[in-house]
Design an enzyme around this catalytic site. Structure first.
Site, PDB file in Angstrom:
ATOM      1  N   TRP A  23      -1.228   1.386 -11.399  1.00  0.00           N
ATOM      2  CA  TRP A  23      -2.282   1.005 -10.009  1.00  0.00           C
ATOM      3  C   TRP A  23      -3.142   1.907  -9.436  1.00  0.00           C
ATOM      4  CZ3 TRP A  23       3.285   0.468 -10.009  1.00  0.00           C
ATOM      5  CH2 TRP A  23       3.783   1.178  -9.139  1.00  0.00           C
ATOM      6  N   GLU A  36      -0.014  -3.716  -4.030  1.00  0.00           N
ATOM      7  CA  GLU A  36       0.530  -3.556  -2.665  1.00  0.00           C
ATOM      8  C   GLU A  36       1.466  -4.914  -2.334  1.00  0.00           C
ATOM      9  OE1 GLU A  36       0.953  -0.721  -1.005  1.00  0.00           O
ATOM     10  OE2 GLU A  36      -0.608   0.145  -2.067  1.00  0.00           O
ATOM     11  N   GLN A  41       8.981  -3.902  -0.730  1.00  0.00           N
ATOM     12  CA  GLN A  41      10.514  -3.900  -1.106  1.00  0.00           C
ATOM     13  C   GLN A  41      10.977  -4.080  -2.282  1.00  0.00           C
ATOM     14  OE1 GLN A  41      10.687  -7.699   0.969  1.00  0.00           O
ATOM     15  NE2 GLN A  41       9.879  -6.675   2.899  1.00  0.00           N
ATOM     16  N   THR A  42       9.956  -3.257  -3.057  1.00  0.00           N
ATOM     17  CA  THR A  42      10.491  -3.316  -4.613  1.00  0.00           C
ATOM     18  C   THR A  42      10.197  -1.761  -5.176  1.00  0.00           C
ATOM     19  OG1 THR A  42       9.717  -5.707  -4.755  1.00  0.00           O
ATOM     20  CG2 THR A  42       9.955  -4.465  -6.706  1.00  0.00           C
ATOM     21  N   TYR A  81      11.950 -11.831  -4.482  1.00  0.00           N
ATOM     22  CA  TYR A  81      11.250 -12.203  -3.186  1.00  0.00           C
ATOM     23  C   TYR A  81       9.897 -13.078  -3.467  1.00  0.00           C
ATOM     24  CZ  TYR A  81      13.869  -8.383  -1.020  1.00  0.00           C
ATOM     25  OH  TYR A  81      14.864  -7.887  -0.471  1.00  0.00           O
ATOM     26  N   TYR A 116       1.342  -2.860   7.659  1.00  0.00           N
ATOM     27  CA  TYR A 116       1.581  -1.705   6.674  1.00  0.00           C
ATOM     28  C   TYR A 116       0.715  -1.964   5.479  1.00  0.00           C
ATOM     29  CZ  TYR A 116       3.473   1.047   3.157  1.00  0.00           C
ATOM     30  OH  TYR A 116       3.457   2.029   1.940  1.00  0.00           O
ATOM     31  N   ASP A 134       4.911   3.345   7.162  1.00  0.00           N
ATOM     32  CA  ASP A 134       6.289   2.644   7.185  1.00  0.00           C
ATOM     33  C   ASP A 134       7.316   3.558   7.442  1.00  0.00           C
ATOM     34  OD1 ASP A 134       6.196   4.263   5.067  1.00  0.00           O
ATOM     35  OD2 ASP A 134       6.791   2.880   3.477  1.00  0.00           O
TER      36      ASP A 134
HETATM   37  N1  ADE Z   1       4.464   1.919  -2.026  1.00  0.00           N
HETATM   38  C1  ADE Z   1       3.603   1.069  -1.331  1.00  0.00           C
HETATM   39  N2  ADE Z   1       2.494   1.267  -1.696  1.00  0.00           N
HETATM   40  C2  ADE Z   1       2.679   2.250  -2.737  1.00  0.00           C
HETATM   41  C3  ADE Z   1       1.398   2.661  -3.532  1.00  0.00           C
HETATM   42  N3  ADE Z   1       0.172   2.314  -3.432  1.00  0.00           N
HETATM   43  N4  ADE Z   1       1.723   3.896  -4.332  1.00  0.00           N
HETATM   44  C4  ADE Z   1       3.258   4.145  -4.500  1.00  0.00           C
HETATM   45  N5  ADE Z   1       4.182   3.600  -3.779  1.00  0.00           N
HETATM   46  C5  ADE Z   1       3.752   2.763  -2.586  1.00  0.00           C
END
Ligand code: ADE
Length: 330
Positions: A23, A36, A41-42, A81, A116, A134
């Site tokens: 991503w 996102e 939570q993953t 989830y 967040y 967070d």
């Molecule tokens: N956790 C939540 N968003 C993230 C992101 N964009 N890159 C890495 N970890 C994340």
């Protein structure tokens, strides 16, 4: 709030050391939204497997909006989830109809997007100075600045969000991800920060004092005491016996008589319901018994006899006892 030069050090470090995550290739609004929500939570590893496949199946918000819910849930398989998948689907429909949001409020209003996630999307996809704070970010910032405020509850989060906003560099998205990355691969929780490789090790207050592990400060977790209790629902014709509670929990409120540690010997008594109520420091595990009686002072108690309707309408019955109200007959 950040020490002089901290932003540059972190950005330079991030550009060199960031993990190659799928991503991070495409920072358009839709792909950021998808990633996102998946990352809530993953674990990053689990998301890596699904993210690309999901976007192959639903490459645009319009494609996702047009899909059946079952198809969307299928592509979410393994991530858990599932309400997030439904929220993402709903968000795609909003976007397909109304276009992309351009403000924090607009992003925050999308289904499934909390503070967040809104901060992450705004800073990464829209270039807005909106920090995403967070638990990981709280950990690195309290260590960096040696800040002893307690991070449980919203106060610290709000404080650091505002303080960080003032220090945000123009590279908003990279900075948000750099903060996340530092928390994920260097400034680790539970006694294992890798200070030797940290770009902030010359600036870090906690490190300079050798007190990394004192941060973040958390409220002590108290074990809850479990109390087994018998709850007596006395019935006399169409009235039920309640008591005004004395000292202790729920003092001054009305409820059914209750005996801690008690269970009821059998005869003439009907076990009606088990129920749990959780207070901050105590859990009541209750067993309710219905007892038909003709005595006004049943059980030697000073009972107030009231009809079901009176009890529901006129007395302050705390929710701990609500489970038993369903048993009252008019
Ligand atoms: N956790 C939540 N968003 C993230 C992101 N964009 N890159 C890495 N970890 C994340």
């Amino acid at each position: 709030m950040l020490p002089e030069g901290a932003e540059r050090l972190l950005l330079d470090w991030f550009r060199e050391h960031r993990r190659a995550l799928p991503w991070r290739e495409d920072r358009s609004f839709y792909t950021v939204l998808v990633s996102e929500l998946m990352l809530q939570q993953t674990r990053v590893e689990a998301v890596k497997e699904r993210y690309t496949l999901f976007l192959q199946k639903f490459p645009t918000p319009e494609a996702l909006a047009a899909a059946e819910e079952d198809e969307v849930l299928k592509e979410w398989e393994g991530l858990g989830y599932y309400s997030r998948a439904r929220n993402l689907h709903a968000a795609a429909k909003v976007i397909a109809e109304e276009g992309l949001p351009t403000t924090f409020e607009g992003v925050r209003a999308l289904p499934g997007v909390g503070d967040y996630t809104a901060g992450a999307i705004c800073s990464i996809a829209l270039g807005l100075r909106e920090p995403a704070v967070d638990g990981n970010v709280l950990r690195i910032l309290t260590r960096l600045t040696g800040d002893h405020r307690c991070v449980d509850g919203n106060g610290a989060r709000e404080y650091f969000k505002e303080a960080l906003r003032a220090d945000y560099p123009p590279e908003t998205g990279e900075f948000t991800e750099a903060l996340m990355e530092l928390g994920a691969i260097v400034c680790l929780p539970n006694g294992a920060p890798l200070c030797e490789i940290c770009p902030w090790n010359t600036l870090c207050r906690a490190h300079s004092e050798g007190r990394e592990l004192e941060f973040p400060v958390r409220a002590p977790k108290r074990e809850r005491k479990v109390v087994e209790a018998a709850v007596y629902v006395y019935r006399r014709e169409n009235r039920y016996g309640i008591v005004r509670r004395g000292e202790g929990l729920l003092a001054g409120l009305y409820g059914f008589p209750m005996k801690e540690g008690g269970t009821m010997p059998a005869s003439g008594v009907l076990e009606i319901k088990r129920a749990k109520h959780i207070f901050t420091h105590v859990e009541w595990h209750m067993t309710g018994y219905l007892i038909e009686t003709e005595e006004e002072d049943a059980g030697g108690l000073k009972l107030i006899w009231a009809t079901a309707e009176e009890i529901k309408e006129q007395y302050a019955i705390p929710s701990a006892f609500k489970a038993f109200l369903g048993w009252l007959r008019p």
